[in-house]
Design a protein around this motif. Structure first.
Motif, short mmCIF file in Angstrom:
data_model
loop_
_atom_site.label_atom_id
_atom_site.label_comp_id
_atom_site.label_asym_id
_atom_site.label_seq_id
_atom_site.Cartn_x
_atom_site.Cartn_y
_atom_site.Cartn_z
N ASP A 162 7.46 -9.96 0.53
CA ASP A 162 6.09 -9.59 0.88
C ASP A 162 5.55 -10.50 1.98
N HIS A 217 7.41 -3.76 -3.74
CA HIS A 217 6.50 -3.50 -4.85
C HIS A 217 7.25 -3.37 -6.18
N LEU A 277 8.77 -1.06 1.73
CA LEU A 277 7.53 -1.30 0.99
C LEU A 277 7.74 -1.08 -0.51
N GLN A 279 0.20 -0.68 -8.02
CA GLN A 279 0.20 -1.25 -6.68
C GLN A 279 -0.52 -0.35 -5.69
N ASP A 300 -8.37 -2.44 -2.31
CA ASP A 300 -8.54 -3.47 -1.28
C ASP A 300 -9.36 -2.94 -0.11
N LYS A 356 -0.78 -6.61 6.56
CA LYS A 356 0.25 -6.34 5.56
C LYS A 356 0.46 -4.84 5.43
N SER A 357 1.70 -4.42 5.33
CA SER A 357 2.00 -3.01 5.11
C SER A 357 1.60 -2.63 3.69
N THR A 358 0.87 -1.54 3.56
CA THR A 358 0.40 -1.04 2.27
C THR A 358 0.54 0.48 2.24
N TYR A 359 0.30 1.07 1.08
CA TYR A 359 0.32 2.53 0.98
C TYR A 359 -0.80 3.14 1.80
N ASP A 394 -3.83 -1.29 -3.54
CA ASP A 394 -3.95 -1.11 -2.09
C ASP A 394 -5.21 -0.31 -1.74
N ASP A 451 -5.49 -7.36 2.91
CA ASP A 451 -4.30 -6.70 3.43
C ASP A 451 -4.43 -6.43 4.92
N GLN A 474 -2.00 1.84 4.59
CA GLN A 474 -1.58 1.72 5.99
C GLN A 474 -0.52 2.76 6.33
#
Length: 286
Positions: A156, A173, A169, A211, A218, A238-241, A215, A233, A243
């Motif tokens: 991460d 997770h 990703l 997770q 956030d 940070k790469s997230t769902y 996301d 994030d 994003q």
């Protein structure tokens, strides 16, 4: 058994933890450990373990509460270390100052170290058949260590300021967030003397769902509702769902995982009890 009934047993989780703290040789270390553990939070991981055990057996026993305590101690250690300046560098957790802000960085590191180590003391003293106890010790250590949560945290951090693929990703997770959910479900099934394959699948779906929900929150939640800094994030790129798929796309992915979790739970038990209520709580992001 309903979720509110299961939640009453969380006080026993705290009691087991505090009993372990009686042996702490350093008052400052004890104070730091208790500061973070007793801050509360959602307690979703021990609550999931106890709920599934209750749904499978119709009761909650000391052996399940003891394993739930060890699990929450490890989760609390991970939060203390995640918040450190060298990692996520966050000033707040569970609606209060992070451990290193309340005390200092060295104390926070040692408190996390002690929580991780003492979790296995609690597990070793649990009233569980020796063969199963050894299995749970091995699985919890693997869950937390270099093949699980710690590896996920490493990946991460390496993924910050990078555009990760969905596969990358998901791998992060599964390790960082998902493994504790899997352990909670598998341990519940093993303690109930049930096949743990479906329990593993349930934990996987719930870990991913949790997770994705995190996301989303956030981006959409307030500090007051979440108890920690919002927008971290995006600030760390940070790469997230969110994003990867956008807000609405992330919500659809959450629905998919929730549906999979409900279908898996239905194969484990016909009881729409506490575990079902937890799934419905994770589903809500508004």
């Amino acid at each position: 058994m309903k979720l509110d009934e299961v939640q009453t047993h969380l006080s026993k989780v705290e009691a087991i933890f505090l009993d372990q703290m009686k042996n702490t040789a350093s008052f400052r270390l004890k104070e730091s450990m208790e500061y973070s553990f007793l801050a509360g939070g959602k307690r979703i991981r021990p609550l999931l373990l106890l709920s599934l055990y209750a749904d499978l057996t119709g009761k909650i026993e000391d052996k399940a509460i003891t394993v739930a305590t060890a699990l929450e101690m490890i989760h609390t250690y991970s939060l203390i270390h995640d918040d450190l300046p060298a990692m996520d560098n966050d000033d707040y957790r569970r609606g209060q100052y992070s451990n290193h802000k309340q005390f200092d960085e060295a104390t926070a590191i040692l408190a996390g170290d002690a929580l991780l180590t003492d979790a296995f003391v609690v597990l070793a003293k649990s009233p569980i058949d020796s063969a199963l106890k050894i299995r749970l010790v091995e699985e919890l250590a693997s869950t937390a260590g270099s093949n699980g949560m710690v590896a996920g945290q490493m990946e991460d951090m390496l993924g910050e300021e990078k555009h990760l693929s969905l596969q990358e990703l998901q791998k992060i997770h599964r390790e960082k967030t998902g493994r504790l959910f899997v352990f909670a479900c598998q341990a519940a099934a093993q303690l109930a003397d049930k096949d743990d394959y479906l329990a593993q699948k349930l934990g996987e779906h719930l870990g991913i769902a949790f997770q994705i929900r995190d996301d989303i929150l956030d981006v959409t939640a307030s500090f007051e509702s979440l108890g920690k800094t919002i927008g971290k994030d995006a600030a760390t790129e940070k790469s997230t769902y969110v994003q990867c798929f956008g807000l609405e796309g992330a919500k659809e992915k959450l629905k998919e995982q929730i549906q999979e979790a409900k279908e898996t739970l239905a194969q484990l038990t016909n009881e729409r009890g506490a575990t079902w209520e937890i799934i419905e709580r994770i589903e809500k992001v508004n």
